[in-house]
Design a protein around this motif. Sequence first.
Motif, mmCIF file in Angstrom:
data_model
loop_
_atom_site.group_PDB
_atom_site.id
_atom_site.type_symbol
_atom_site.label_atom_id
_atom_site.label_comp_id
_atom_site.label_asym_id
_atom_site.label_seq_id
_atom_site.Cartn_x
_atom_site.Cartn_y
_atom_site.Cartn_z
ATOM 1 N N UNK A 83 23.584 9.005 -84.361
ATOM 2 C CA UNK A 83 24.427 9.644 -83.274
ATOM 3 C C UNK A 83 23.617 10.796 -82.493
ATOM 4 N N UNK A 84 24.295 9.574 -80.970
ATOM 5 C CA UNK A 84 24.206 10.749 -80.268
ATOM 6 C C UNK A 84 22.741 9.896 -79.774
ATOM 7 N N UNK A 85 22.335 8.933 -80.267
ATOM 8 C CA UNK A 85 21.503 7.591 -79.716
ATOM 9 C C UNK A 85 22.062 7.440 -77.852
ATOM 10 N N UNK A 86 20.929 7.363 -77.168
ATOM 11 C CA UNK A 86 20.840 6.737 -75.578
ATOM 12 C C UNK A 86 20.364 5.278 -75.946
ATOM 13 N N UNK A 87 21.660 4.524 -74.737
ATOM 14 C CA UNK A 87 20.942 2.931 -75.427
ATOM 15 C C UNK A 87 20.035 2.186 -75.520
ATOM 16 N N UNK A 88 19.269 3.101 -74.208
ATOM 17 C CA UNK A 88 18.143 2.448 -74.253
ATOM 18 C C UNK A 88 17.368 2.727 -75.521
ATOM 19 N N UNK A 89 17.372 3.962 -76.433
ATOM 20 C CA UNK A 89 17.123 4.072 -78.220
ATOM 21 C C UNK A 89 17.156 2.879 -78.475
ATOM 22 N N UNK A 90 19.014 2.538 -78.499
ATOM 23 C CA UNK A 90 18.971 1.663 -79.581
ATOM 24 C C UNK A 90 18.526 -0.023 -79.047
ATOM 25 N N UNK A 117 29.362 2.647 -74.362
ATOM 26 C CA UNK A 117 29.784 3.885 -74.277
ATOM 27 C C UNK A 117 30.818 3.825 -75.208
ATOM 28 N N UNK A 118 30.424 2.850 -76.426
ATOM 29 C CA UNK A 118 32.228 2.432 -77.411
ATOM 30 C C UNK A 118 31.124 2.833 -78.472
ATOM 31 N N UNK A 119 29.272 2.176 -78.982
ATOM 32 C CA UNK A 119 29.150 1.925 -79.998
ATOM 33 C C UNK A 119 28.952 3.082 -80.423
ATOM 34 N N UNK A 120 29.107 2.523 -82.243
ATOM 35 C CA UNK A 120 29.113 3.772 -82.978
ATOM 36 C C UNK A 120 27.865 4.290 -83.622
ATOM 37 N N UNK A 121 27.698 5.313 -84.272
ATOM 38 C CA UNK A 121 26.275 5.652 -84.912
ATOM 39 C C UNK A 121 26.877 5.256 -85.978
ATOM 40 N N UNK A 122 26.184 4.912 -86.973
ATOM 41 C CA UNK A 122 26.322 4.241 -88.027
ATOM 42 C C UNK A 122 25.362 3.060 -89.270
ATOM 43 N N UNK A 123 25.234 2.758 -89.770
ATOM 44 C CA UNK A 123 24.186 1.967 -91.045
ATOM 45 C C UNK A 123 25.130 0.742 -90.455
ATOM 46 N N UNK A 124 24.528 -0.613 -90.007
ATOM 47 C CA UNK A 124 25.394 -1.683 -89.902
ATOM 48 C C UNK A 124 23.513 -2.838 -90.024
ATOM 49 N N UNK A 125 24.405 -4.155 -90.594
ATOM 50 C CA UNK A 125 23.337 -5.119 -91.257
ATOM 51 C C UNK A 125 23.666 -6.385 -90.036
ATOM 52 N N UNK A 126 22.294 -6.584 -90.098
ATOM 53 C CA UNK A 126 22.315 -7.488 -88.550
ATOM 54 C C UNK A 126 21.357 -8.269 -89.185
#
Length: 262
Positions: A83-90, A117-126
């Motif tokens: 939650x609140x993680x920046x785009x650069x960090x992601x 601006x619309x990335x959601x925090x949470x768990x993903x399978x990539x």
Amino acid sequence: MNNRKSKILTRFIIVIFLLLTLSCILVTVFYIPSQARWVYGAPASSLSLSQRIQYSALLLWYDGTLTNPLNRNGTEQAFTVEAGESVDSIAGHLELAGLIRDAGAFRSYLIYSGLDTTIQSGEYKLSAAMSAIEIARKLQDATPEDVTFVILPGWRMEEIAASLTTSGLSFSPDEFLTAARTPHPDFDFLADVHTTEGFLFPDSYIVPRGVAAGDFVDGLLRNFALHLTPDITNEYKRSGLSVYQAVTLASLVEREAVHDEE
């Protein structure tokens, strides 16, 4: 005469320079953005003209970095967006995880498309078998693939069906009731029984969101079978009861008893 030739040559050079400048402007303003739009889709409406040109040029520069997977044989792995993680960090974490080639290219695409601006925090399978563009779009929906569904002790199948409406599972309450009322002779304890009432074991279940109603009911019955130990069935037999009779009696006690001692 020489002076006249010099003036003509100067004018010719100026015209050529103006034509080249105009060509550069046309390429910059129209050609580069149109090429980027053709490959990467429309830019975000929030971008200014200069930003559209800037990020269009960047995306064309990165070329296949965004459209080709890093590893077509890559397997799924868990990835968390805080939650609140920046785009650069992601973007950096995706590159470190071996899911994308270039964090800078990924960030540029996010900004160009407006997905930053619309990335959601949470768990993903990539997976590295996904392109960076596919990963960017995947990060727009943090809906988990599995659902935790709880059945409380004493619930009738109608009560289970009623709770399905807010569970996130893909099948309807009516589909569940149809499956639950279908005979399941494959289970020994249901060989002569035409309903699963009383055999849908109360527990907390983690099931795929897209599971079919019939498979869901089978899972509940398998859990019941796992808890039906030889010691329990022997106690039923000593009391002269079949499993179905014992479950019926237990259900009556569960619903009618007031005190735990009862």
